[in-house]
Design a protein around this motif. Sequence first.
Motif: not given
Length: 75
Positions: A15-19
């Motif tokens: 949820p915090w990093s999209k990659k």
Amino acid sequence: MKAVEFYTFMLPPSPWSKKPYPSRWKMSIEEAAKRYPAATPILASKEVHMCPETPEDFAAKQMTANPRPLPKKLG
């Protein structure tokens, strides 16, 4: 002694990093499969650690460890 391979893994997006992002620590393939089923190892980051299995291996590892030198007495 048993040779265990450790890798840095590419972890799935959170949820915090999209990659996808690399793990902060190295894990064995079995450990990564339990924690992050979709993780893939970065093969170039391979490290092999020799892990003791039997009591004889533990004793041999303790005997080869470098103990701290004793401090010199003053005076």
